[in-house]
Motif scaffolding. Structure first.
Motif, PDB file in Angstrom:
ATOM      1  N   CYS A 132      30.173 -31.844   7.626  1.00  0.00           N
ATOM      2  CA  CYS A 132      31.486 -32.356   7.193  1.00  0.00           C
ATOM      3  C   CYS A 132      32.187 -32.928   8.424  1.00  0.00           C
ATOM      4  O   CYS A 132      31.774 -32.682   9.551  1.00  0.00           O
ATOM      5  N   CYS A 140      35.973 -26.000   7.184  1.00  0.00           N
ATOM      6  CA  CYS A 140      37.051 -25.145   6.707  1.00  0.00           C
ATOM      7  C   CYS A 140      36.638 -23.691   6.901  1.00  0.00           C
ATOM      8  O   CYS A 140      35.496 -23.322   6.594  1.00  0.00           O
ATOM      9  N   CYS A 160      35.201 -21.868   3.749  1.00  0.00           N
ATOM     10  CA  CYS A 160      34.226 -22.605   2.949  1.00  0.00           C
ATOM     11  C   CYS A 160      33.174 -21.682   2.319  1.00  0.00           C
ATOM     12  O   CYS A 160      32.511 -20.913   3.018  1.00  0.00           O
TER      13      CYS A 160
HETATM   14  S1  SF4 Z   1      35.167 -26.782   2.054  1.00  0.00           S
HETATM   15 FE1  SF4 Z   1      33.189 -26.597   3.082  1.00  0.00          FE
HETATM   16  S2  SF4 Z   1      32.026 -28.350   2.353  1.00  0.00           S
HETATM   17 FE2  SF4 Z   1      34.170 -28.781   1.955  1.00  0.00          FE
HETATM   18  S3  SF4 Z   1      34.909 -29.890   3.765  1.00  0.00           S
HETATM   19 FE3  SF4 Z   1      35.369 -27.743   4.052  1.00  0.00          FE
HETATM   20  S4  SF4 Z   1      33.629 -27.035   5.220  1.00  0.00           S
HETATM   21 FE4  SF4 Z   1      32.978 -28.923   4.303  1.00  0.00          FE
END
Ligand code: SF4
Length: 409
Positions: A122, A126, A129
């Motif tokens: 990404c 996050c 996640c």
């Molecule tokens: S939630 Fe997970 S998959 Fe989505 S942008 Fe954030 S890190 Fe990446």
């Protein structure tokens, strides 16, 4: 930044992936707020994401263990964190002539999730996640496909599938050439009606869709092919906080996507320390509608990773959702919530009254069970997830059970 905070980031990022970028640092984080800034919490790992015991073991391990021993410890801790929630690898992966089609998930009748090998990262990560295992080095925890042909064969053999969701990671990390391979292939599948792209690039790297990025024109022209082919292009955008909805570059990106006929729907989980206030959601949904986006889901954090830290209990979550929608006009109330994406399907919490939890499946592997209200009761104090509830009576039992039905044909 304080040295203890830096050390915490290093310790926690032994387990969870960490990645940031200059757009997040310069435009989204308000450094005046220090470590309590919601976007800082969203992007930078922090101590409370680990249990005290795991944190102490890792802190000690970093000082006293060899690299090989530390990796073993890291792996051991990761495996206790339910790296593949909701039966993603055991229940959702389809087979073709007895061979597992890696990188595909077919959970609901009409929709297939596809994890292109080129999008297993990404623009930034996050902290909460639920796909965190996709970004750590242990190959056993990853889920991805290198073979586009198998997806096309599977779609052609299953014409009931109308939707493909390209996911990852973030498919919008792909450059134009690779993206074109996927899009050009998908638009040729006659039975396919909706191409969805799950992405947080509008929040984390909106340049992708603006003149500031060299490949922008090409990317937009590739995506435009979906709409000109007569299919629906759904950008499933991930925004967690109103702070992500303010920059000029984001406005330009949204304008460009809408100009090619894309519909942008928004979703996010409800997270402690990041967006666990009704005002935050009301502001976010109101702003999104002003920008022409469609609020779609308020999720609850899945039963993986640091759920113990990020998840509010069900009662608080319902209260936050309700109070947020009550502040808004009807057209801003399109987000379903609070919703848990479980092994069985997507469960919406409708109400809690006299300790009875009223629920319904918005999606279930068995479509006959969708949209019927069922009841549960707490099996632990302050339940946070469906598995913390038990059926109220025998009639509700089958909503809590998982039989080996992969997908109803
Ligand atoms: S939630 Fe997970 S998959 Fe989505 S942008 Fe954030 S890190 Fe990446």
């Amino acid at each position: 930044m304080d040295e203890t905070i830096v050390e915490d980031i290093k310790i926690v990022s032994e387990i969870y992936p960490f990645k940031t970028n200059n757009y997040v640092l310069d435009n989204l984080i308000d450094w005046e707020n220090g470590i309590d800034d919601p976007i800082f919490r969203l992007n930078f790992p922090h101590k409370e994401m680990l249990t005290e015991n795991d944190y102490d073991r890792l802190k000690w391990g970093r000082k006293n263990l060899s690299q090989a021993e530390l990796s073993k410890l890291v792996n051991e801790i990761r495996l206790t964190l339910n790296p593949h929630p909701a039966g993603q690898t055991s229940f959702n992966v389809p087979f073709e002539n007895g061979v597992k089609l890696e990188g595909l998930q077919h959970k609901y009748k009409n929709t297939v999730l596809y994890f292109p090998s080129h999008s297993q990262t990404c623009h930034a990560y996050c902290t909460f996640c639920f796909r965190w295992p996709q970004f750590v080095s242990n190959a056993d925890l990853k889920f991805q496909s290198k073979e586009l042909d198998s997806l096309v064969r599977y779609l052609n053999n299953n014409p009931q599938i109308t939707d493909v969701l390209l996911t990852g990671g973030d498919p919008m990390v792909m450059g134009p050439k690779i993206l074109a391979r996927y899009i050009d292939t998908l638009i040729e599948v006659k039975s396919l009606r909706n191409v969805r792209i799950g992405t947080k690039s509008l929040a984390f790297w909106p340049y992708k869709f603006t003149a500031a990025d060299d490949g922008c024109k090409e990317v937009l022209e590739i995506l435009r092919k979906v709409t000109t082919s007569g299919k629906h292009l759904a950008i499933m955008a991930h925004f967690n906080h109103p702070a992500e909805l303010k920059s000029d570059v984001l406005m330009e990106a949204i304008e460009n996507l809408r100009a090619i006929g894309a519909e942008i729907r928004t979703q996010a989980p409800l997270l402690r320390t990041i967006n666990n206030h009704s005002d935050t959601w009301a502001e976010m949904w109101d702003r999104q509608v002003q920008l022409g986006l469609i609020p779609y889901y308020m999720f609850l954090p899945r039963d993986t990773g640091a759920q113990h830290y990020f998840a509010e209990d069900l009662s608080t979550s319902l209260q936050i959702y309700r109070t947020a929608v009550q502040k808004l006009s009807g057209i801003c109330r399109t987000a379903k919530g609070p919703v848990m994406s479980t092994l069985h399907g997507k469960v919406e919490l409708l109400d809690i009254e006299d300790d009875v939890f009223y629920l319904r499946f918005l999606q279930h592997r068995d479509t006959r069970l969708t949209y019927k209200v069922f009841k549960g009761q707490a099996s632990i104090a302050n339940p946070k997830w469906l598995s913390d509830l038990a059926p109220m009576n025998s009639a509700d039992q089958h909503y809590f059970e998982m039989e080996e039905c992969i997908v109803e044909e």
